[in-house]
Design a protein around this motif. Structure first.
Motif, mmCIF file in Angstrom:
data_model
loop_
_atom_site.group_PDB
_atom_site.id
_atom_site.type_symbol
_atom_site.label_atom_id
_atom_site.label_comp_id
_atom_site.label_asym_id
_atom_site.label_seq_id
_atom_site.Cartn_x
_atom_site.Cartn_y
_atom_site.Cartn_z
ATOM 1 N N GLY A 188 0.837 -1.197 0.000
ATOM 2 C CA GLY A 188 0.000 0.000 0.000
ATOM 3 C C GLY A 188 0.872 1.246 0.000
ATOM 4 O O GLY A 188 2.105 1.180 0.043
ATOM 5 N N GLU A 189 0.224 2.393 -0.064
ATOM 6 C CA GLU A 189 0.944 3.654 -0.065
ATOM 7 C C GLU A 189 1.371 4.007 1.358
ATOM 8 O O GLU A 189 0.558 4.015 2.281
ATOM 9 N N THR A 190 2.658 4.279 1.520
ATOM 10 C CA THR A 190 3.215 4.591 2.843
ATOM 11 C C THR A 190 4.120 5.813 2.724
ATOM 12 O O THR A 190 5.003 5.846 1.859
ATOM 13 N N VAL A 204 15.088 12.119 6.975
ATOM 14 C CA VAL A 204 13.868 11.473 6.517
ATOM 15 C C VAL A 204 13.573 11.920 5.099
ATOM 16 O O VAL A 204 13.957 13.006 4.677
ATOM 17 N N ALA A 205 12.856 11.077 4.374
ATOM 18 C CA ALA A 205 12.482 11.377 2.987
ATOM 19 C C ALA A 205 10.981 11.628 2.942
ATOM 20 O O ALA A 205 10.191 10.801 3.416
ATOM 21 N N GLU A 206 10.591 12.759 2.383
ATOM 22 C CA GLU A 206 9.169 13.076 2.234
ATOM 23 C C GLU A 206 8.700 12.464 0.924
ATOM 24 O O GLU A 206 8.603 13.131 -0.110
ATOM 25 N N ALA A 207 8.453 11.178 0.956
ATOM 26 C CA ALA A 207 8.053 10.459 -0.257
ATOM 27 C C ALA A 207 7.023 9.414 0.124
ATOM 28 O O ALA A 207 7.097 8.799 1.194
ATOM 29 N N THR A 208 6.053 9.218 -0.752
ATOM 30 C CA THR A 208 5.050 8.174 -0.569
ATOM 31 C C THR A 208 5.369 7.049 -1.548
ATOM 32 O O THR A 208 5.441 7.271 -2.767
ATOM 33 N N VAL A 209 5.587 5.860 -1.021
ATOM 34 C CA VAL A 209 6.024 4.740 -1.837
ATOM 35 C C VAL A 209 5.080 3.558 -1.626
ATOM 36 O O VAL A 209 4.251 3.546 -0.709
ATOM 37 N N LEU A 210 5.223 2.565 -2.495
ATOM 38 C CA LEU A 210 4.425 1.346 -2.411
ATOM 39 C C LEU A 210 5.207 0.290 -1.639
ATOM 40 O O LEU A 210 6.109 -0.353 -2.168
ATOM 41 N N VAL A 211 4.872 0.116 -0.368
ATOM 42 C CA VAL A 211 5.506 -0.870 0.501
ATOM 43 C C VAL A 211 4.451 -1.396 1.468
ATOM 44 O O VAL A 211 3.315 -0.924 1.493
ATOM 45 N N ASP A 212 4.852 -2.377 2.273
ATOM 46 C CA ASP A 212 4.007 -2.841 3.362
ATOM 47 C C ASP A 212 4.455 -2.101 4.619
ATOM 48 O O ASP A 212 5.456 -2.468 5.255
ATOM 49 N N GLY A 213 3.731 -1.065 4.990
ATOM 50 C CA GLY A 213 4.125 -0.237 6.121
ATOM 51 C C GLY A 213 4.173 -1.007 7.423
ATOM 52 O O GLY A 213 5.053 -0.777 8.269
ATOM 53 N N GLN A 214 3.251 -1.941 7.635
ATOM 54 C CA GLN A 214 3.230 -2.688 8.882
ATOM 55 C C GLN A 214 4.443 -3.607 9.004
ATOM 56 O O GLN A 214 5.046 -3.716 10.086
ATOM 57 N N ARG A 215 4.819 -4.268 7.909
ATOM 58 C CA ARG A 215 5.999 -5.132 7.960
ATOM 59 C C ARG A 215 7.271 -4.314 8.172
ATOM 60 O O ARG A 215 8.169 -4.736 8.908
ATOM 61 N N LEU A 216 7.372 -3.155 7.517
ATOM 62 C CA LEU A 216 8.547 -2.315 7.735
ATOM 63 C C LEU A 216 8.586 -1.810 9.170
ATOM 64 O O LEU A 216 9.664 -1.728 9.777
ATOM 65 N N THR A 217 7.429 -1.475 9.726
ATOM 66 C CA THR A 217 7.388 -1.088 11.138
ATOM 67 C C THR A 217 7.881 -2.234 12.013
ATOM 68 O O THR A 217 8.668 -2.030 12.956
ATOM 69 N N GLN A 218 7.434 -3.436 11.718
ATOM 70 C CA GLN A 218 7.886 -4.601 12.480
ATOM 71 C C GLN A 218 9.399 -4.771 12.388
ATOM 72 O O GLN A 218 10.072 -5.024 13.385
ATOM 73 N N GLY A 219 9.950 -4.623 11.171
ATOM 74 C CA GLY A 219 11.385 -4.764 11.015
ATOM 75 C C GLY A 219 12.168 -3.686 11.740
ATOM 76 O O GLY A 219 13.195 -3.968 12.382
ATOM 77 N N LEU A 220 11.706 -2.441 11.656
ATOM 78 C CA LEU A 220 12.412 -1.353 12.336
ATOM 79 C C LEU A 220 12.310 -1.499 13.858
ATOM 80 O O LEU A 220 13.270 -1.175 14.587
ATOM 81 N N ILE A 221 11.182 -1.967 14.375
ATOM 82 C CA ILE A 221 11.057 -2.202 15.812
ATOM 83 C C ILE A 221 12.028 -3.305 16.249
ATOM 84 O O ILE A 221 12.634 -3.238 17.332
ATOM 85 N N GLN A 222 12.191 -4.330 15.406
ATOM 86 C CA GLN A 222 13.168 -5.372 15.715
ATOM 87 C C GLN A 222 14.577 -4.790 15.814
ATOM 88 O O GLN A 222 15.346 -5.116 16.723
#
Length: 533
Positions: A341-343, A369-387
């Motif tokens: 989705g868009e993140t 930080v980059a002010e850009a909206t990209v097509l990624v899975d925001g929840q999975r990236l959040t999970q990875g960054l929290i790890q």
């Protein structure tokens, strides 16, 4: 199929032959009638130049046969009073006038009108016509016999039909052999698919098809190979998951079992009827069933129970974390692992930092930080960054700096977490992303304070790499310029826009202002799980 095609060739040939034969019979009858008309016309002209009428029927027929020569498939002869008299000048295929049975049969026919019929001879069936001839003043029985060798006329037609049939059957045989060879080569991949499928078992999924060409059958073989890849990947992931579950859960289960057995052996107080189990597994001697426990023994057992309960609950929490991490790794092999989705990258980093503050008393900071909206899975990236944030907390002390940031560079997305901990040794930078692998601390062998180095189970970084690879990217660790480690997620950048829209270069001071993205137009939308990659 070959029989059907052969019948389709033979049937028209036979039908055409029968039709030609019927037409030939009709033409033979027409020829006989034509000769009868010629005889009447010849008799009407009279004899020679004088034009005197004929008074002798036999002479009339002799002159007629001398002036009207038959073709090679015809013959004429006359019968006078039941005997053969004269024959036309061209030798026929068979001299029927010399056959007394034929002459007798033809002489016995009615004498009032022209008679036609069939005769079977050594040259095949012939069509005959017997024309009675009446001349004034001649009382004899004079007849003209017209013979048409019908079978000899049909011989050419039959030869043509046989040639058509033979040519058609020959072409059919040639086409059948060619089709068999071509079909064999075309269907070889399908046969190979069947043979390969028959050889595949749960213990061996390595069989693949040797694909050649670019036709539909080759595409089928490619699809079959990709299906085998997915099956092998699924079975491998399943076996690895079961192996890892069995390996990682065995230790906490053993710990819990041992302490529960210890609790069963320590009474809260009372008589010594049953001795408790010692730490070495031995039984405390039982003196008498009526003798009391030493003073304070029951209180010590209650303390042991409380400590054991705390240890068991901690091990159960650890088992729960192991199961959750293993399930996440197992799901990473599935095509629905991501929900693209868009993140917005700025919002992503800011939200993750806000959530990570609860992990420990650290100096949390948002870097570039980059002010850009990209097509990624925001929840999975959040999970990875929290790890990564949790990993940084385990290797730092209270008040140490941990920062996160993002940037878009050369159509790549870089997300990172940097800490000021001991860093990662050169030999561990790749190994720590493997499952159940942990790094040796660099510089300080043992952390103090609230740092929790060494308490993980070695699955967090493996999950981070799986999330990055699911997005078509990768993850790595590098030494930070100011000390410590910098963990990076490197992902391809895909945008939801058709033409140039707002994206950004990095800005080191926090949220960046909108800028016109200066890259080329991005064609298509990347979705990893749809492409099977």
């Amino acid at each position: 199929m070959m029989l059907l095609v052969g019948a389709a060739i033979a049937a028209p040939t036979v039908a055409i032959t029968v039709l030609w034969q019927a037409q030939m019979d009709a033409r033979v009858d027409e020829q006989l009638l034509h000769e009868v008309d010629n005889l009447r016309a010849f008799a009407g002209k009279g004899r020679g130049e004088s034009g005197q009428p004929y008074t002798d029927g036999a002479a009339l027929l002799t002159d007629f046969m001398s002036n009207n020569l038959p073709n090679r498939e015809e013959t004429y002869f006359s019968i006078v009073d039941g005997r053969a008299d004269r024959r036309s000048g061209v030798d026929p295929p068979i001299k029927l006038d010399e056959n007394p049975d034929v002459v007798r049969k033809l002489a016995m026919l009615g004498s009032t009108k022209t008679q036609t019929g069939w005769l079977d001879t050594s040259e095949g069936r012939v069509r005959y016509g017997v024309v009675p001839v009446r001349v004034a003043g001649d009382t004899r029985d004079v007849r003209l016999v017209l013979i048409e060798f019908r079978d000899r006329q049909l011989a050419e037609v039959r030869w043509v039909a046989k040639m058509l049939l033979a040519t058609g059957l020959g072409a059919l045989v040639f086409a059948g052999m060619t089709s068999w060879l071509v079909a064999g080569r075309v269907l070889a991949p399908i046969r190979l698919v069947r043979q390969t499928a028959a050889r595949i078992s749960e213990s061996d999924l390595t069989q693949r098809l040797d694909v050649r060409g670019h036709d539909d059958v080759a595409a089928l073989a490619h699809t079959f190979n990709r299906m085998l890849d997915r099956l092998e990947q699924a079975f491998t992931a399943q076996r690895r998951f079961l192996d890892e579950v069995g390996h990682e859960l065995r230790t906490p289960i053993t710990v819990i079992r041992g302490h529960l057995e210890l609790m069963d052996g320590v009474p809260a107080g009372g008589a010594r009827g049953v001795g408790p189990s010692g730490w070495d597994g031995s039984q405390v001697p039982v003196l008498d069933s009526w003798q009391p426990w030493p003073e304070g023994f029951g209180e010590l057992g209650e303390q042991d129970r409380a400590a054991t309960r705390a240890l068991v609950l901690d091990e159960l929490d650890r088992m729960s974390r192991i199961v959750d991490d293993l399930l996440t790794l197992a799901k990473a092999e599935r095509p629905d692992f991501l929900s693209i989705g868009e993140t917005n990258l700025t919002d992503l980093i800011v939200d993750v930092v806000a959530k990570a503050r609860a992990l420990g008393n650290r100096h949390w900071r948002v870097a570039a930080v980059a002010e850009a909206t990209v097509l990624v899975d925001g929840q999975r990236l959040t999970q990875g960054l929290i790890q990564l944030a949790a990993n940084a907390v385990r290797h730092t002390l209270d008040g140490d700096l941990i920062e996160m940031g993002s940037t878009v560079r050369d159509e790549r997305i870089l997300l990172w977490v940097r800490d000021t901990g001991p860093g990662v040794g050169p030999m561990d930078k790749e190994r720590i992303f493997n499952r159940f692998a942990q790094a040796n601390l660099v510089g300080t062998a043992k952390r103090t304070g609230s740092g929790q180095a060494g308490t993980g189970i070695g699955l967090g970084l493996a999950i981070v790499r799986e999330i990055a690879e699911a997005h078509g990217g990768t993850a790595w660790v590098e030494d930070a310029q100011t000390g410590g480690a910098r963990f990076v997620l490197d992902l391809p950048a895909y945008y939801p826009w058709e033409e140039g829209q707002h994206a950004s270069d990095s800005h080191s001071g926090g949220r960046s202002g909108n800028r016109l993205f200066r890259g080329k137009r991005l064609k298509g939308i990347w979705v990893r799980y749809l492409s099977g990659g």
